[in-house]
Write an enzyme that holds these catalytic residues in place. Sequence first.
Site, PDB file in Angstrom:
ATOM      1  N   GLY A 179       1.122  -0.820  -7.267  1.00 33.48           N
ATOM      2  CA  GLY A 179       1.969  -0.177  -6.261  1.00 33.48           C
ATOM      3  C   GLY A 179       2.451   1.166  -6.792  1.00 33.48           C
ATOM      4  O   GLY A 179       2.341   2.201  -6.117  1.00 33.48           O
ATOM      5  N   SER A 199      -7.360  -9.163  -3.725  1.00 31.99           N
ATOM      6  CA  SER A 199      -7.962  -9.497  -5.016  1.00 31.99           C
ATOM      7  C   SER A 199      -9.298 -10.203  -4.808  1.00 31.99           C
ATOM      8  O   SER A 199      -9.498 -10.875  -3.780  1.00 31.99           O
ATOM      9  CB  SER A 199      -7.008 -10.439  -5.766  1.00 31.99           C
ATOM     10  OG  SER A 199      -7.683 -11.115  -6.797  1.00 31.99           O
ATOM     11  N   THR A 225       4.753  -0.737  -0.790  1.00 33.86           N
ATOM     12  CA  THR A 225       5.599  -1.906  -1.091  1.00 33.86           C
ATOM     13  C   THR A 225       5.312  -2.377  -2.521  1.00 33.86           C
ATOM     14  O   THR A 225       4.175  -2.270  -2.998  1.00 33.86           O
ATOM     15  CB  THR A 225       5.361  -3.055  -0.087  1.00 33.86           C
ATOM     16  OG1 THR A 225       4.042  -3.589  -0.287  1.00 33.86           O
ATOM     17  CG2 THR A 225       5.521  -2.591   1.343  1.00 33.86           C
ATOM     18  N   GLY A 226       6.344  -2.854  -3.196  1.00 34.05           N
ATOM     19  CA  GLY A 226       6.174  -3.327  -4.580  1.00 34.05           C
ATOM     20  C   GLY A 226       5.689  -2.206  -5.477  1.00 34.05           C
ATOM     21  O   GLY A 226       4.662  -2.319  -6.144  1.00 34.05           O
ATOM     22  N   SER A 227       6.465  -1.102  -5.509  1.00 31.25           N
ATOM     23  CA  SER A 227       5.953   0.084  -6.217  1.00 31.25           C
ATOM     24  C   SER A 227       6.817   0.504  -7.398  1.00 31.25           C
ATOM     25  O   SER A 227       6.736   1.634  -7.853  1.00 31.25           O
ATOM     26  CB  SER A 227       5.766   1.240  -5.233  1.00 31.25           C
ATOM     27  OG  SER A 227       6.836   1.328  -4.346  1.00 31.25           O
ATOM     28  N   TYR A 249      -2.114 -18.287  -5.167  1.00 30.65           N
ATOM     29  CA  TYR A 249      -2.277 -16.824  -5.145  1.00 30.65           C
ATOM     30  C   TYR A 249      -3.472 -16.466  -4.275  1.00 30.65           C
ATOM     31  O   TYR A 249      -3.389 -15.608  -3.393  1.00 30.65           O
ATOM     32  CB  TYR A 249      -2.476 -16.338  -6.581  1.00 30.65           C
ATOM     33  CG  TYR A 249      -2.798 -14.864  -6.744  1.00 30.65           C
ATOM     34  CD1 TYR A 249      -1.789 -13.898  -6.655  1.00 30.65           C
ATOM     35  CD2 TYR A 249      -4.090 -14.430  -7.021  1.00 30.65           C
ATOM     36  CE1 TYR A 249      -2.080 -12.546  -6.824  1.00 30.65           C
ATOM     37  CE2 TYR A 249      -4.379 -13.086  -7.191  1.00 30.65           C
ATOM     38  CZ  TYR A 249      -3.377 -12.150  -7.089  1.00 30.65           C
ATOM     39  OH  TYR A 249      -3.659 -10.812  -7.261  1.00 30.65           O
ATOM     40  N   GLY A 294       3.052  -1.492 -11.714  1.00 33.54           N
ATOM     41  CA  GLY A 294       1.706  -1.956 -11.387  1.00 33.54           C
ATOM     42  C   GLY A 294       0.925  -1.040 -10.458  1.00 33.54           C
ATOM     43  O   GLY A 294       1.096   0.182 -10.454  1.00 33.54           O
TER      44      GLY A 294
HETATM   45  N1  LIG Z   1      -3.146  -6.180 -11.621  1.00 34.29           N
HETATM   46  C1  LIG Z   1      -4.328  -6.715 -11.334  1.00 34.29           C
HETATM   47  O1  LIG Z   1      -5.190  -6.914 -12.221  1.00 34.29           O
HETATM   48  C2  LIG Z   1      -4.661  -7.085  -9.901  1.00 34.29           C
HETATM   49  C3  LIG Z   1      -5.878  -7.728  -9.660  1.00 34.29           C
HETATM   50  C4  LIG Z   1      -6.222  -8.044  -8.366  1.00 34.29           C
HETATM   51  C5  LIG Z   1      -5.364  -7.732  -7.324  1.00 34.29           C
HETATM   52  N2  LIG Z   1      -4.179  -7.128  -7.573  1.00 34.29           N
HETATM   53  C6  LIG Z   1      -3.304  -6.851  -6.403  1.00 34.29           C
HETATM   54  O2  LIG Z   1      -2.636  -5.619  -6.535  1.00 34.29           O
HETATM   55  C7  LIG Z   1      -1.333  -5.708  -5.974  1.00 34.29           C
HETATM   56  C8  LIG Z   1      -0.309  -5.287  -6.992  1.00 34.29           C
HETATM   57  O3  LIG Z   1      -0.433  -6.143  -8.114  1.00 34.29           O
HETATM   58  P1  LIG Z   1       0.146  -5.745  -9.540  1.00 34.29           P
HETATM   59  O4  LIG Z   1      -0.536  -6.630 -10.521  1.00 34.29           O
HETATM   60  O5  LIG Z   1       0.091  -4.302  -9.716  1.00 34.29           O
HETATM   61  O6  LIG Z   1       1.669  -6.212  -9.326  1.00 34.29           O
HETATM   62  P2  LIG Z   1       2.859  -6.384 -10.374  1.00 34.29           P
HETATM   63  O7  LIG Z   1       2.699  -5.417 -11.466  1.00 34.29           O
HETATM   64  O8  LIG Z   1       2.962  -7.821 -10.737  1.00 34.29           O
HETATM   65  O9  LIG Z   1       4.125  -6.096  -9.475  1.00 34.29           O
HETATM   66  C9  LIG Z   1       4.381  -4.881  -8.966  1.00 34.29           C
HETATM   67  C10 LIG Z   1       5.536  -4.935  -7.989  1.00 34.29           C
HETATM   68  O10 LIG Z   1       5.690  -6.190  -7.337  1.00 34.29           O
HETATM   69  C11 LIG Z   1       7.071  -6.499  -7.233  1.00 34.29           C
HETATM   70  N3  LIG Z   1       7.210  -7.956  -7.361  1.00 34.29           N
HETATM   71  C12 LIG Z   1       6.551  -8.755  -8.205  1.00 34.29           C
HETATM   72  N4  LIG Z   1       6.893 -10.047  -7.994  1.00 34.29           N
HETATM   73  C13 LIG Z   1       7.791 -10.038  -6.982  1.00 34.29           C
HETATM   74  C14 LIG Z   1       8.520 -11.044  -6.302  1.00 34.29           C
HETATM   75  N5  LIG Z   1       8.406 -12.344  -6.615  1.00 34.29           N
HETATM   76  N6  LIG Z   1       9.339 -10.680  -5.308  1.00 34.29           N
HETATM   77  C15 LIG Z   1       9.461  -9.382  -4.975  1.00 34.29           C
HETATM   78  N7  LIG Z   1       8.821  -8.376  -5.589  1.00 34.29           N
HETATM   79  C16 LIG Z   1       7.986  -8.704  -6.581  1.00 34.29           C
HETATM   80  C17 LIG Z   1       7.742  -5.753  -8.349  1.00 34.29           C
HETATM   81  O11 LIG Z   1       8.965  -5.282  -7.834  1.00 34.29           O
HETATM   82  P3  LIG Z   1      10.427  -5.556  -8.503  1.00 34.29           P
HETATM   83  O12 LIG Z   1      10.837  -4.249  -9.101  1.00 34.29           O
HETATM   84  O13 LIG Z   1      11.231  -5.938  -7.322  1.00 34.29           O
HETATM   85  O14 LIG Z   1      10.262  -6.643  -9.523  1.00 34.29           O
HETATM   86  C18 LIG Z   1       6.811  -4.584  -8.628  1.00 34.29           C
HETATM   87  O15 LIG Z   1       7.222  -3.409  -7.967  1.00 34.29           O
HETATM   88  C19 LIG Z   1      -1.175  -7.148  -5.479  1.00 34.29           C
HETATM   89  O16 LIG Z   1      -1.442  -7.186  -4.113  1.00 34.29           O
HETATM   90  C20 LIG Z   1      -2.217  -7.917  -6.259  1.00 34.29           C
HETATM   91  O17 LIG Z   1      -2.695  -9.057  -5.581  1.00 34.29           O
HETATM   92  C21 LIG Z   1      -3.794  -6.805  -8.839  1.00 34.29           C
END
Ligand SMILES: NC(=O)c1ccc[n+]([C@@H]2O[C@H](COP(=O)([O-])OP(=O)(O)OC[C@H]3O[C@@H](n4cnc5c(N)ncnc54)[C@H](OP(=O)(O)O)[C@@H]3O)[C@@H](O)[C@H]2O)c1
Length: 265
Positions: A20, A142, A13-15, A155, A18
């Site tokens: 995903g 996280s 999901t959400g791929s 968050y 990032g």
């Molecule tokens: N990056 C980090 O440093 C970090 C740190 C700790 C934990 N995490 C965890 O890792 C996971 C992924 O995080 P990420 O940072 O890689 O995510 P991200 O880059 O912000 O988002 C990746 C995906 O999330 C979807 N998305 C974002 N906001 C959305 C919204 N409001 N409604 C629907 N879809 C949404 C986007 O899809 P669309 O194409 O639909 O926009 C995209 O495919 C999360 O569970 C996060 O808590 C990340």
Amino acid sequence: MKIELTGKTAIVTGSSAGLGWGSAVALAAAGATVVLTGRYGEKLQAARDRILQAVPGASVRSHVADLTTAAGCSSLVEAEPSCDILVNSLAKNWTPKNFFDTPDEEWDTSFQASVMPGVRCTRGYLRQMMDRGWGRVLFLSSVEAVIATPDSLDYAFTRAAVLSLSRGLAKIAGDSGVTVNAVLIGVTMTEGTETVLRAMLPSPDTDLYTFGATAVKQRYPTSVDGRVHTVEEVTNLVVYLCSEFSSATTGSTYRADGGILESLV
Ligand SMILES: NC(=O)c1ccc[n+]([C@@H]2O[C@H](COP(=O)([O-])OP(=O)(O)OC[C@H]3O[C@@H](n4cnc5c(N)ncnc54)[C@H](OP(=O)(O)O)[C@@H]3O)[C@@H](O)[C@H]2O)c1
């Protein structure tokens, strides 16, 4: 140890971006058929193309839906009725907020975007995994779930919620052959993190990872390695937890956080 996921279907999901996307490419590299999800067709097509560039010949499908809604999750389960590996990555972006200025609607939105997709998608796929006697469900969470930095409580509470969800779902899966686990992630250089760090750079020629290390140490003084991790460093753990090799690991929370959390277990 050679991880081999040929014949497995992995839905992430959400791929479209990032972690995903990073999880999807790593699972595809291990041989899984991957299903990408996101709200925008063009963005998903570009994400699919990037996987095919990284893993030529990979089997990649995509499903356009807003998984923050019940209808979006139902449409995914209808379009992709079979799933061996479910990676619940979708969460609303982290953005700093003042607790006193955060209205109820923001809390509701965070819950719908970052907790309910995992509830609904797991409800859609867990029973069939159990019936088949094999499956992997993973929740990306996280360190904020545990640290709960005051600037982002809307968050943090969602990241904590998926940990108890993961633990309880593991109990439901029991000895069926399906494992359910979670990963606590530190600061990872996704597109989103890069944008946040670039906006803070003291000068345009400052190295992003060097500046990132300073930011990590400032926000998380307990960090052992004091740095930002690459997406691949995190998704290596994701792929392991989705593989045959992790069969004794269920109901657990693993960390890819560079040692930010102080607890021993
Ligand atoms: N990056 C980090 O440093 C970090 C740190 C700790 C934990 N995490 C965890 O890792 C996971 C992924 O995080 P990420 O940072 O890689 O995510 P991200 O880059 O912000 O988002 C990746 C995906 O999330 C979807 N998305 C974002 N906001 C959305 C919204 N409001 N409604 C629907 N879809 C949404 C986007 O899809 P669309 O194409 O639909 O926009 C995209 O495919 C999360 O569970 C996060 O808590 C990340």
